[in-house]
Design a protein around this motif. Structure first.
Motif, PDB file in Angstrom:
ATOM      1  N   ARG A  45       0.826  -1.210   0.000  1.00  0.00           N
ATOM      2  CA  ARG A  45       0.000   0.000   0.000  1.00  0.00           C
ATOM      3  C   ARG A  45       0.863   1.264   0.000  1.00  0.00           C
ATOM      4  NH1 ARG A  45      -0.974   4.542   1.605  1.00  0.00           N
ATOM      5  NH2 ARG A  45      -2.553   5.285   3.043  1.00  0.00           N
ATOM      6  N   TYR A  46       1.925   1.270   0.821  1.00  0.00           N
ATOM      7  CA  TYR A  46       2.759   2.471   0.913  1.00  0.00           C
ATOM      8  C   TYR A  46       3.736   2.593  -0.260  1.00  0.00           C
ATOM      9  CZ  TYR A  46       0.808   3.244   5.524  1.00  0.00           C
ATOM     10  OH  TYR A  46      -0.058   3.484   6.559  1.00  0.00           O
ATOM     11  N   GLY A  49       1.612   4.065  -2.926  1.00  0.00           N
ATOM     12  CA  GLY A  49       1.404   5.466  -2.581  1.00  0.00           C
ATOM     13  C   GLY A  49       2.624   6.320  -2.842  1.00  0.00           C
ATOM     14  N   ASN A 193       3.849   8.425   2.949  1.00  0.00           N
ATOM     15  CA  ASN A 193       3.890   7.160   2.220  1.00  0.00           C
ATOM     16  C   ASN A 193       5.313   6.607   2.121  1.00  0.00           C
ATOM     17  OD1 ASN A 193       1.167   6.313   0.694  1.00  0.00           O
ATOM     18  ND2 ASN A 193       1.210   8.527   0.908  1.00  0.00           N
ATOM     19  N   GLY A 223      -3.345   1.189  -2.535  1.00  0.00           N
ATOM     20  CA  GLY A 223      -2.417   2.318  -2.502  1.00  0.00           C
ATOM     21  C   GLY A 223      -3.033   3.605  -3.018  1.00  0.00           C
TER      22      GLY A 223
END
Length: 289
Positions: A45-46, A49, A193, A223
């Motif tokens: 997810r990060y 991002g 992020n 993300g």
């Protein structure tokens, strides 16, 4: 000539939208958590991002962050990691209703931290709105507790994890309010992020599970939703006091009801509808001037 302060109405709407985007992200993560570890999902997810924000920074060119910006937002990045890991761990070992109820302590912590750290005056309608909204959450939980499965053996750690996530989330949002008055929103979200992606890289590599091809699209969606939600929330907290926006956190339950009905065909019971009504009333009360 006195310049009038901006109306909080747009900030309130932005906060509700941001929470909605993050609620959709949470629902997607919960669907993926049956197949992949929480650490790996959070890392993906990060990373997504960070890539998205790199493109945004290339277009917006906000300038290189100052040392103070790095320090303050770096601390927020640590809080973001702790919040994410603790929340999803608690969600994995606790009944959903209990985890949800404990997580909704964060608006109270936001109001308290805003008063202590930012010297914001927490008006009586805000406190009243928080109490009414929390009562609504209690009604929803009371209507669900009878159908919950028995607690898992590690429920005590799960409770501690959810309480920790509520505390660190509240502190991160108050720090967001403090920095949003000085730093560009895109800079804040970029560090938010990139920092967690770097901190989670080693734990994620240690526990990584191969991802099926169709699920890569869901990880990218997670993300994108995370970036969009935090960009919108950062804009909201730049426009209005943290204490005023705290009760908007309760609208996450309303988003959950809608997502449950649309995605899974879950029809809310009377307790859920009654509690949702109180949550809306509390949010409207806290948002009043």
């Amino acid at each position: 000539m006195r310049i009038p302060s901006p109306s909080p109405a747009s900030a309130i709407l932005l906060a509700a939208l941001g929470i909605g985007l993050l609620s959709l992200m949470d629902a997607t993560i919960k669907g993926l958590s049956d197949r992949y570890g929480v650490t790996g999902i959070a890392f993906a997810r990060y990373v997504v991002g960070s890539l998205v924000m790199a493109g945004v920074l290339a277009v917006r060119r906000p300038g290189w962050p100052s040392a103070e910006t790095w320090r303050s937002n770096g601390l927020r990045a640590v809080l973001v990691v702790v919040t994410a890991v603790c929340f999803f761990h608690g969600l994995s070992v606790l009944p959903l209703a209990e985890a949800l109820a404990l997580s909704f302590l964060s608006p109270v912590f936001i109001a308290l931290f805003a008063a202590l750290l930012l010297r914001e005056r927490v008006r009586p309608p805000v406190w009243a709105g928080l109490v009414v909204g929390f009562a609504g959450v209690g009604i929803v939980v009371a209507g669900q507790v009878g159908t919950d499965a028995p607690r898992a053996a590690g429920s005590a750690w799960g409770i501690a994890a959810i309480l920790t996530s509520a505390l660190t989330y509240a502190l991160s949002m108050v720090l967001l309010r403090a920095r949003a008055r000085h730093d560009p929103v895109v800079t804040i979200v970029a560090i938010q992020n990139a920092g967690p992606a770097a901190m989670l890289a080693v734990p994620a590599a240690w526990t990584w599970v191969p991802v099926a091809a169709p699920d890569w699209a869901l990880l990218v969606l997670v993300g994108l939703l995370g970036v969009a939600g935090h960009l919108v929330l950062s804009r909201a907290y730049a426009k209005a006091e943290a204490s005023r926006l705290a009760a908007m956190e309760y609208t996450a339950l309303l988003w959950a009801i809608g997502l449950g009905y649309v995605a899974f065909g879950e029809v809310p019971g009377m307790a859920t509808l009654a509690g949702a009504g109180l949550i809306l009333a509390g949010s409207a009360l806290a948002a009043r001037r």
